[in-house]
Structure formats: C-alpha cells, structure tokens
Design an enzyme around this catalytic site. Structure first.
Site, PDB file in Angstrom:
ATOM      1  N   SER A 237       0.844  -1.196   0.000  1.00  0.00           N
ATOM      2  CA  SER A 237       0.000   0.000   0.000  1.00  0.00           C
ATOM      3  C   SER A 237       0.872   1.236   0.000  1.00  0.00           C
ATOM      4  O   SER A 237       2.095   1.170   0.152  1.00  0.00           O
ATOM      5  CB  SER A 237      -0.916   0.008   1.236  1.00  0.00           C
ATOM      6  OG  SER A 237      -0.147   0.050   2.425  1.00  0.00           O
TER       7      SER A 237
ATOM      8  N   ILE B 198       3.142   4.424  -0.369  1.00  0.00           N
ATOM      9  CA  ILE B 198       4.333   4.774  -1.144  1.00  0.00           C
ATOM     10  C   ILE B 198       5.003   3.532  -1.712  1.00  0.00           C
ATOM     11  O   ILE B 198       5.457   3.529  -2.862  1.00  0.00           O
ATOM     12  CB  ILE B 198       5.305   5.591  -0.268  1.00  0.00           C
ATOM     13  CG1 ILE B 198       4.723   6.975   0.025  1.00  0.00           C
ATOM     14  CG2 ILE B 198       6.667   5.729  -0.947  1.00  0.00           C
ATOM     15  CD1 ILE B 198       5.547   7.805   1.001  1.00  0.00           C
TER      16      ILE B 198
ATOM     17  N   SER C 288      12.172  10.266   5.597  1.00  0.00           N
ATOM     18  CA  SER C 288      11.085  11.161   6.011  1.00  0.00           C
ATOM     19  C   SER C 288      11.583  12.582   6.205  1.00  0.00           C
ATOM     20  O   SER C 288      12.749  12.806   6.557  1.00  0.00           O
ATOM     21  CB  SER C 288      10.476  10.662   7.331  1.00  0.00           C
ATOM     22  OG  SER C 288       9.557  11.598   7.855  1.00  0.00           O
TER      23      SER C 288
ATOM     24  N   TYR D 236       9.187   7.702  15.771  1.00  0.00           N
ATOM     25  CA  TYR D 236       9.247   7.709  14.302  1.00  0.00           C
ATOM     26  C   TYR D 236      10.408   8.565  13.808  1.00  0.00           C
ATOM     27  O   TYR D 236      11.212   8.137  12.965  1.00  0.00           O
ATOM     28  CB  TYR D 236       7.933   8.227  13.735  1.00  0.00           C
ATOM     29  CG  TYR D 236       7.913   8.303  12.219  1.00  0.00           C
ATOM     30  CD1 TYR D 236       7.728   7.157  11.457  1.00  0.00           C
ATOM     31  CD2 TYR D 236       8.080   9.525  11.563  1.00  0.00           C
ATOM     32  CE1 TYR D 236       7.711   7.220  10.066  1.00  0.00           C
ATOM     33  CE2 TYR D 236       8.070   9.601  10.181  1.00  0.00           C
ATOM     34  CZ  TYR D 236       7.878   8.443   9.437  1.00  0.00           C
ATOM     35  OH  TYR D 236       7.880   8.520   8.064  1.00  0.00           O
TER      36      TYR D 236
ATOM     37  N   LYS E 205      13.702   7.108  11.730  1.00  0.00           N
ATOM     38  CA  LYS E 205      14.022   7.520  10.359  1.00  0.00           C
ATOM     39  C   LYS E 205      15.388   8.223  10.291  1.00  0.00           C
ATOM     40  O   LYS E 205      16.100   8.101   9.280  1.00  0.00           O
ATOM     41  CB  LYS E 205      12.932   8.439   9.813  1.00  0.00           C
ATOM     42  CG  LYS E 205      11.620   7.724   9.493  1.00  0.00           C
ATOM     43  CD  LYS E 205      11.793   6.728   8.351  1.00  0.00           C
ATOM     44  CE  LYS E 205      10.466   6.121   7.922  1.00  0.00           C
ATOM     45  NZ  LYS E 205      10.605   5.195   6.775  1.00  0.00           N
TER      46      LYS E 205
END
Length: 390
Positions: free
Chosen positions: A152, A154, A274, A287, A291
C-alpha cells in the site's frame, strides 16, 4: 529456474544432455533458445562450441548478444532460462521444457536429430526469427527490484512505477493481499515480515530463484506509531518502531549487498526516509528517531558499498496523504485543527501542490535509473517546499 523432477531426470542423464547439444528442435525456436543450451556452468566452453557450430552464420550473427546462452542445463541448478524480462524468460523456459520432452522420446525411439541440422536451413529463418524480438524495451527492462512495504501507499506506488519502467519487481508486505497487488509476469508478491530475519532470507532466496539476481532495492516498509509526547511514550512502542524501521533494514542490508555487488550495471538502493529526519515534530519521537537512524545507516552503506559500484540514495517525503495512515476522518480532524479545508490542508506547502504516493514512486524510479548514476548518499526532499526544511 526450474529444478522440478522432470528437469532433474533430464540433467542427470549424460546421454540426454549430449543430445540437447545437437541443436534446436525447430528453426522457429532459434531466436528464443539459440542453437543449443549451455551445458553446465563453463561459459568459455559454451562460447567455443557455439562459435564452432555457427561458423556459417558470419560475424554479424556471432555478436555477444546472439551468442549469449538463452537456456542452461546444469546438474545442480536444473534449468535456467534467460530473457530481457520475465515474459521472455518464461517463453524460453516453455520451449526448453518442450524440447527436453521431445528429446527424451526421440532418444527412446532411436536418437534425437534436430530438424535444423544444416546451416543453410537455419539461415533461411534466422533474420525473420530475430526480427520478432527486435522491438524497443523500457529503460529498466532486465533489472530486478525488491520493494519492501509494497502492499500500500508509497511502497505500492514505487512498485507500480518500477513495473511501468520495465523492471521485474518483487514486493514484500506483511499483508496476504500482496500476492495479487499487480497482475504481471514481471511481478512476484511475497508475504514477508521484515522484522523476521529468516523470513527476509527465505524471501530473498525466492527472489533470486525466480528472477536471477537483484539490481534495485527500495526500502519502504515502516510504521508510524500513535503520536505520544516523550513523557507518555512507552518502551514497547519505541522498541517496535526501531525494530521495523531500523533493525530490519540493517538485517536486510547484510543480506542483499552481495547480490547488489553482482549487478551488471551497479546496484541501486533507494530509501524512503522522512521529512522528520531534518524537521522532527512533537509527539513523533520514535518515528523521527527511527528515520534519522535509518538515514545514518544508509549513509554508512553509501560509504562502504561505493567500492562495489552500489549507490545508496534517500528520499524524504512529507505530507503524503493518499496512504492507509490518513483516513478521511483523520484528515478532516487535522484540517479543522489548522482552520483549513481538507484540500487546502493537503497543499499546505510553499508550492501549494499535493504530494502523492505516485510522485514519490516516480522520484524513486528516477533515483534508481541512470539519471543518478553519479550520485550516492544523496538526500532529496519531496514535500512541495517546507520552510523548516529549507
């Protein structure tokens, strides 16, 4: 690769292997299979035999492209078929299996003799058969790509873009629906939990067995945990985020780099990182940190793998709303928080554009193409322009 029972019986019989070396079953097969298969793994012996057996074709017909084996019979590996893409390799495999079955019966009836036993007979058909394959191919045709998190968002968009550019694509995702994500002979969907070392190793083995190698890796699998301030962030959420977003990639890097080093035009890695790497936000400590660690890990990979011809580049998307993470309800809530319509919220960047998964997928393909042949360790934002990043 086909290592089934019938193939194993054939490659295990020296008499059948010798018969296979006499020539193709019909001149209609020449453009797909060449005059005969390569027996075993000694390329030099095949080239010498091919040159001697095709002396009547002239220099033009003995180019490297024409001489290259299109099917290989090996006692250990079984049948290997070759093509510019998976469709062509599949056609070659079908012809090879049919030829082996015909040779087996012919040998039982008194001895296999190919119809095309004379140069004159083959030459009559050679140019016409080669013209069947004389058609343009896409720019990534012949490349094999792995996309993690391809079910799903990207990751799916990256897989779609790679397929559109001619690559064979193996997509990994934790969802069982990954198998049917695309309908193409160039697609192989595999349910793989990237946090499981054995699952990644087995998935990579299936990839190589199906498509022969690995040229491109797009690292897209990841999680975005529920927002939590540092005082509220629990250890399990932190560890799970790090395990999937960083640890799993380090593990994958250790598995894929030998294959990428063997890529005939250099391996390529594209990391979906990100905006939070350069502009973290409150409530996203796990997160953002994961990243940032992924980016640093990938920069080290770029440093270490350059000597192997492998380039590693990173993409920093922001505000990509056409993913499973962003439900209509969540979008409406966030837009209301800023006093905006949903459409205005999606375009809340300097250029006023909506950043889509497809746009990120197209950038990933560009970074895997020859356009970035002189770049490694690059970090490119795709965010419509962000004041905090700029």
């Amino acid at each position: 690769r086909d290592a089934g029972e019938s193939v194993a019986c054939f490659v295990g019989d020296p008499g059948l292997l010798a018969a296979a070396g006499r020539g193709v079953l019909t001149p209609d097969h020449v453009s797909w299979t060449r005059r005969h298969p390569m027996i075993g793994s000694t390329v030099a012996e095949y080239a010498a035999a091919y040159t001697a057996g095709n002396a009547g074709f002239g220099a033009a017909a003995l180019s490297d492209q024409v001489c290259s084996p299109r099917w290989v019979l090996d006692a250990e590996l079984g049948l290997l078929s070759v093509g510019r893409n998976a469709t062509e390799a599949g056609i070659t495999a079908d012809i090879a299996r049919h030829t082996m079955a015909s040779i087996t019966v012919s040998e039982e009836l008194g001895g296999y003799q190919p119809v095309s036993s004379s140069h004159a007979f083959e030459l009559e058909f050679w140019n016409a058969q080669r013209n069947k394959l004389d058609r343009p191919v896409a720019d990534l045709t012949g490349r094999v790509a792995l996309v993690t998190g391809a079910g799903s968002g990207i990751g799916h968009a990256c897989a779609a873009a790679l397929l559109a550019h001619g690559a064979c694509v193996v997509g990994w995702d934790i969802s069982a629906n990954i198998h049917d994500a695309f309908s193409s002979s160039e697609w192989l969907g595999e349910q793989v939990n990237v946090a499981d070392h054995d699952a990644q190793a087995a998935g990579l083995e299936r990839l190589v067995s199906e498509f022969g190698g690995l040229d491109i890796a797009v690292i897209s699998a990841g999680v975005f945990p529920r927002a939590a301030q540092l005082g509220e962030l629990d250890a399990d959420t932190w560890r799970r985020t790090m395990a999937i977003n960083v640890d799993a990639v380090e593990d994958l890097y250790s598995l894929i780099w030998p294959y990428l080093a063997l890529s005939y035009q250099g391996g390529r890695v594209v990391v979906i990182a990100s905006k939070n790497v350069v502009a973290p936000g409150p409530g996203a400590a796990a997160y953002s940190s994961s990243k940032a660690a992924l980016t640093q890990l990938s920069r080290v990979a770029a440093l270490e793998w350059a000597k192997h011809g492998i380039r590693v580049n990173m993409v920093h998307p922001d505000a990509v709303f056409d993913t499973a993470l962003w439900t209509p309800e969540l979008l409406a809530t966030r837009a209301a928080h800023y006093g905006m319509t949903v459409d205005a919220y999606k375009r809340r960047n300097l250029l006023g554009v909506e950043v889509t998964s497809a746009a990120v997928g197209n950038l990933a393909v560009a970074m895997a193409s020859e356009l970035f042949s002189c770049s490694t360790g690059v970090q490119i934002p795709i965010d419509g322009g962000n004041e905090r990043v700029i």
